[in-house]
Design an enzyme around this catalytic site. Structure first.
Site, PDB file in Angstrom:
ATOM      1  CD  GLU A   1     -16.181 -13.053   6.746  1.00  0.00           C
ATOM      2  OE1 GLU A   1     -16.759 -12.399   7.644  1.00  0.00           O
ATOM      3  OE2 GLU A   1     -16.273 -14.300   6.646  1.00  0.00           O
TER       4      GLU A   1
ATOM      5  CD  GLU B   1     -12.958 -16.897   7.697  1.00  0.00           C
ATOM      6  OE1 GLU B   1     -14.067 -16.946   8.264  1.00  0.00           O
ATOM      7  OE2 GLU B   1     -12.216 -15.900   7.714  1.00  0.00           O
TER       8      GLU B   1
HETATM    9  O1  AHR Z   1     -13.826 -17.798  11.718  1.00  0.00           O
HETATM   10  C1  AHR Z   1     -14.477 -16.864  12.505  1.00  0.00           C
HETATM   11  C2  AHR Z   1     -14.847 -15.612  11.745  1.00  0.00           C
HETATM   12  O2  AHR Z   1     -15.783 -15.908  10.751  1.00  0.00           O
HETATM   13  C3  AHR Z   1     -13.751 -14.937  10.975  1.00  0.00           C
HETATM   14  O3  AHR Z   1     -12.979 -14.100  11.772  1.00  0.00           O
HETATM   15  C4  AHR Z   1     -14.480 -14.144   9.960  1.00  0.00           C
HETATM   16  O4  AHR Z   1     -13.750 -13.926   8.793  1.00  0.00           O
HETATM   17  C5  AHR Z   1     -15.735 -14.956   9.708  1.00  0.00           C
HETATM   18  O5  AHR Z   1     -16.864 -14.189   9.736  1.00  0.00           O
END
Ligand code: AHR
Length: 558
Positions: A229, A362
């Protein structure tokens, strides 16, 4: 959504001519014109509810032609994510060698045994946002630096779980390592040295240090995440700034493992989009356009995408909710399909041969933290709704198998949509865990298209396809079908015509529970657990009854 009464089944069905443009939306301008019909339908609904209970199962016909195969469903779409966050790593995986909780070199045995059954293909580590503040040297050797974890509750990070412990864990569960390097607050040199430390077989100073720390043989690193991110917690970079970082890391951060030079080469995953809107299309455009003209000195194999099912302004509860929240969350989760299509289309423009995979590294449901928990630990419950959410997402990934060749649910243990929850020596498997277990046969299976008219399940102004389904053939040629009944109130009679195989029998498992928010607890761990389902095969047709709000996987014997 407008309704009429289906005279055959004596139940309410969506009106065929008055459907919204998409499965889940109704345009505001359509609302007025539908108001009268909706009122009428609402009135009819009340009358019907009084006069006759709606128990009749809906019928859905599927058509599966096993001779028509598509892309391979990459086993890596069943990947997991373990970040240094809350009790995800510490307590969830790591209890230390001196713990009274049974462990192997500090890694809890119950968790390892449960995860082995999922055949976890890869684990992404150490983050997440944590990765862009992680300095690997803190996590090796006998003296570990004690640092902080500012992203997640500002707690102490003891660094007792570092490179060797992670690789041991991945090895114990039989998964590949997906290591994310620090682009945000690190340097290409730091990341390059970490990779040399982990992978070289030559007698360099770093190789000797690794051997002295207990691992003379080089580690295999299957995936390298170049930042996380980077548009947000990973450094708030512009697409162009990230691109120049990406080129540099891609060139300098080398994998020296001799076994990974010609075959099993490490795949490099670039940061990609994190949502809908121009900001994210610009990001994908920038990275993929550059990739199209990339030179010998840098390369990528994957582009990451993050997509949570979340309402950031008013997070939904993870337990104690009703049908409205159930329907809304499922409607929200289905939007990932359009997001994948949108970014795949950009990728197709610059990479028509689909060399670069989309890695949804994610994904999952993100709800309000459980009362009394540290909000920075992202602790939530996992219900039957999450099982259905997981199945819908996995099916979407499977339908995009030509481009989506990796995905990591967030997260593995005790954090967000977890597989497993622990409390000291206790452990419980979540509904999501069981979905991943039921989907094991789909790992590396070949996609087989299924056609069906799903019908509709409606609640309030939410309309969802009543069922979802995928099919695939495994390496032995066996046909597998997954069918989800989203409707929490009505069973569904499935009649699937099977061509391209001589089907003899079918057997399977189904996952459901009394309520949409049913959960497994330490005291009642089997409220949401799979049970056998009976399916009949006759004359090339497979029939089975799906319980309301259920996930079902069946295999067909030839
Ligand atoms: O999964 C939790 C968080 O969500 C992670 O650290 C991040 O990459 C995302 O914003």
């Amino acid at each position: 959504m407008a309704f009429e009464i289906d005279r055959q089944s004596q139940s309410i069905v969506p009106h065929p001519e008055l459907q919204p443009d998409t499965l889940t939306f109704i345009l505001p301008s359509q609302r007025t014109s539908l108001l009268m019909r909706s009122l009428l339908a609402g009135f009819t609904l009340i009358v019907m509810a009084i006069t006759a209970p709606m128990v009749a199962a809906q019928k859905v016909e599927l058509s599966v032609d096993a001779s028509k195969t598509g892309a391979k469903i990459d086993r890596n779409i069943f990947g997991q994510f373990a970040e240094h966050l809350g009790h995800g790593v510490y307590e969830g995986i790591w209890v230390g060698p001196d713990s009274s909780i049974p462990n192997t070199r500090g890694i809890r045995n119950d968790v390892v045994a449960a995860l082995k059954a999922l055949k976890v293909p890869n684990v992404r580590w150490p983050g997440g946002c944590f990765a862009d503040e992680y300095h690997w040297r803190n996590g090796i050797g006998s003296q570990r630096a004690v640092t902080l974890n500012p992203n997640w509750g500002g707690v102490i990070e003891p660094n007792t779980f570092g490179t060797h412990e992670f690789m041991d864990f991945a090895n114990q569960i039989g998964a590949e390592a997906y290591v994310s390097v620090n682009v945000g607050s690190g340097t290409p040199r730091e990341a390059a040295e970490w990779l040399e430390y982990m992978t070289t077989a030559q007698p360099t100073t770093l190789e000797k240090e690794r051997a002295a720390n207990g691992h003379p043989a080089p580690y295999k690193i299957a995936y390298l995440g170049i930042g996380n991110e980077s548009w947000d917690c990973g450094g708030n970079m512009t697409p162009d700034y990230y691109l120049s970082q990406l080129k540099s890391y891609s060139h300098f951060v080398r994998n020296f493992n001799p076994a990974q030079q010609d075959q099993q080469q490490m795949k490099k995953i670039a940061v990609g989009p994190g949502g809908d809107g121009p900001r994210w299309t610009e990001w994908t455009e920038t990275v993929m356009k550059a990739y199209q003209h990339h030179t010998w000195s840098w390369d990528i194999d994957g582009l990451s995408m993050h997509n949570y099912t979340v309402d950031w302004d008013h997070k939904f509860a993870s337990m104690g909710f009703g049908e409205t929240e159930y329907a809304k969350v499922l409607k929200d989760t289905l939007q990932i399909d359009a997001l994948i299509s949108k970014h795949s289309a950009i990728m197709d423009k610059y990479d028509p041969d689909k060399k670069v995979a989309l890695f949804v590294d994610e994904w999952g449901g993100w709800y309000a933290p459980l009362p009394g928990s540290n909000p920075g630990f992202l602790v939530q419950q996992n219900s039957l709704r999450d099982a259905i959410l997981a199945a819908l997402n996995l099916n979407i990934f499977a339908r995009h198998a030509d481009r989506v060749r990796g995905a990591n649910i967030a997260q593995m243990i005790n954090v967000l949509q977890a597989m497993i929850m622990t409390d000291k020596e206790k452990m419980v498997l979540t509904p999501t865990y069981y979905v991943f277990k039921m989907y094991v046969p789909f790992q590396d299976a070949t996609f087989v298209p299924v056609t069906f008219d799903a019908g509709w399940y409606t609640h309030g102004d939410v309309a969802l396809p009543r069922v979802d389904a995928i099919a695939a053939k495994d390496a032995n040629g066996k046909l597998w079908l997954e069918i989800t009944n989203l409707d929490p109130n009505q069973p569904v009679e499935i009649e699937a015509s099977l061509s391209g195989i001589t089907a003899k029998s079918a057997a399977g498992e189904t996952l459901t529970a009394p309520k949409v928010d049913s959960i497994n607890t330490f005291d009642a761990p089997n409220t949401v657990a799979p049970k056998p389902v009976s399916a009949k095969v006759q004359g090339g047709k497979l029939t089975l009854k799906l319980e309301p709000k259920s996930v079902t996987v069946v295999s067909v014997e030839q």
